[in-house]
Design an enzyme around this catalytic site. Structure first.
Site, PDB file in Angstrom:
ATOM      1  N   SER A  92       0.693  -1.166  -0.171  1.00 34.19           N
ATOM      2  CA  SER A  92      -0.022   0.027   0.162  1.00 34.19           C
ATOM      3  C   SER A  92       0.929   1.367  -0.062  1.00 34.19           C
ATOM      4  CB  SER A  92      -1.000   0.018   1.356  1.00 34.19           C
ATOM      5  OG  SER A  92      -1.567   1.307   1.414  1.00 34.19           O
ATOM      6  N   TYR A 120      -3.349  -1.459  10.183  1.00 36.01           N
ATOM      7  CA  TYR A 120      -3.141  -1.680   8.825  1.00 36.01           C
ATOM      8  C   TYR A 120      -1.926  -1.364   8.154  1.00 36.01           C
ATOM      9  CZ  TYR A 120      -4.309  -1.399   4.138  1.00 36.01           C
ATOM     10  OH  TYR A 120      -4.356  -1.725   2.530  1.00 36.01           O
TER      11      TYR A 120
END
Length: 272
Positions: free
Chosen positions: A154, A167
């Site tokens: 990400s 996360y």
């Protein structure tokens, strides 16, 4: 979502007639990876929790491209699920030439306000399952002297992110893990590439309970070009790739700012 579009951007990712395993294949970028690879005549194994959407996707892709598609409903967040999936495929003599380690999800909110069991479930899927799958299928690829692994990290991999603390940390692991594997496995004929998407129009926001700021909305990409960027980088043997020009600018800017400033900036972008 299943329009053919411009397939040329992802050509050459893998030879026709081989087989790719795509995790998280019931929605989002998993569907895009399946479409792009099927268009290249790559046979597929689709793996995710929800069987019905995968069966519908498989039926469409078989009809459009004439490829063989095997559907494996499985919850990869369950302990031992990766080994279970590997055993199932071995029993059916399904050799995996490409692993698209796409399954994962995020949680948005204050760490102490998020139920611990949800955070641990996310860590199990985003880190443990990714690591196990890479080991189990990567070992076979290395023994054959060929194979490809695409990991999905990400843009949040590059800095700490308040309200996405756990996360972002899981995706930092994936990026570091993937780039290290790129160097370890390259001499053994296995290409490992890590794709770092920014904010993308998938089911991520609904699952994460995310707030979408106006700035984040301006940076949002469609899932097709993100998937194309990942497959294109894999075909070129790159260690990692950030999808999208503006996302590259954001990541590059981190080189010139202290981590305290990065945290403050990300909090403004991500928090309500």
């Amino acid at each position: 979502m299943l329009d053919i579009g411009d397939m040329n951007a992802a050509k050459g990712a893998i030879s026709s007639g081989k087989r790719a395993l795509i995790t998280g294949a019931s929605s989002g970028m998993g569907i895009e990876f399946a479409e792009l690879l099927a268009a290249q005549k790559v046979n597929l194994v689709l793996a995710a929790r929800r069987q019905e959407p995968m069966e519908k996707l498989a039926a469409v892709l078989r009809r459009k491209y004439g490829v063989d598609i095997h559907v494996e409903p499985i919850d990869l967040a369950a302990p031992g699920a990766a080994a279970n999936l590997k055993n199932r495929l071995d029993e059916q003599a399904l050799q995996i030439d490409m692993l698209v380690n796409n399954a994962g999800y995020g949680l948005h909110g204050e760490f102490l306000e998020t139920p611990l069991e949800r955070t641990m479930d996310m860590i199990q899927l985003n880190i443990t399952a990714v690591t196990e799958l890479s080991y189990l299928f990567g070992r076979d690829m290395a023994a054959r002297g060929s194979g490809e692994i695409l990991l999905i990290a990400s843009l949040l991999s590059f800095q700490p992110v308040p309200t996405y603390a756990a996360y972002a940390a899981t995706k930092s692991y994936v990026l570091s893990f993937g780039e290290a594997l790129h160097d370890e496995l390259r001499p053994r004929g296995v290409v490992v590439t890590t794709l770092c998407p920014g904010h993308t129009e998938t089911g991520f926001d609904a699952t994460a309970g995310a707030y979408i700021s106006p700035m984040l909305r301006r940076l949002t990409m469609k899932p097709r070009p993100v998937a194309e960027a990942g497959l294109r980088a894999l075909s070129k043997g790159k260690a990692s790739v950030i999808a999208g020009f503006m996302n590259n600018v954001v990541a590059f800017s981190n080189r010139f700012t202290p981590r305290s400033m990065q945290r403050a900036s990300m909090k403004k972008v991500m928090a309500p």
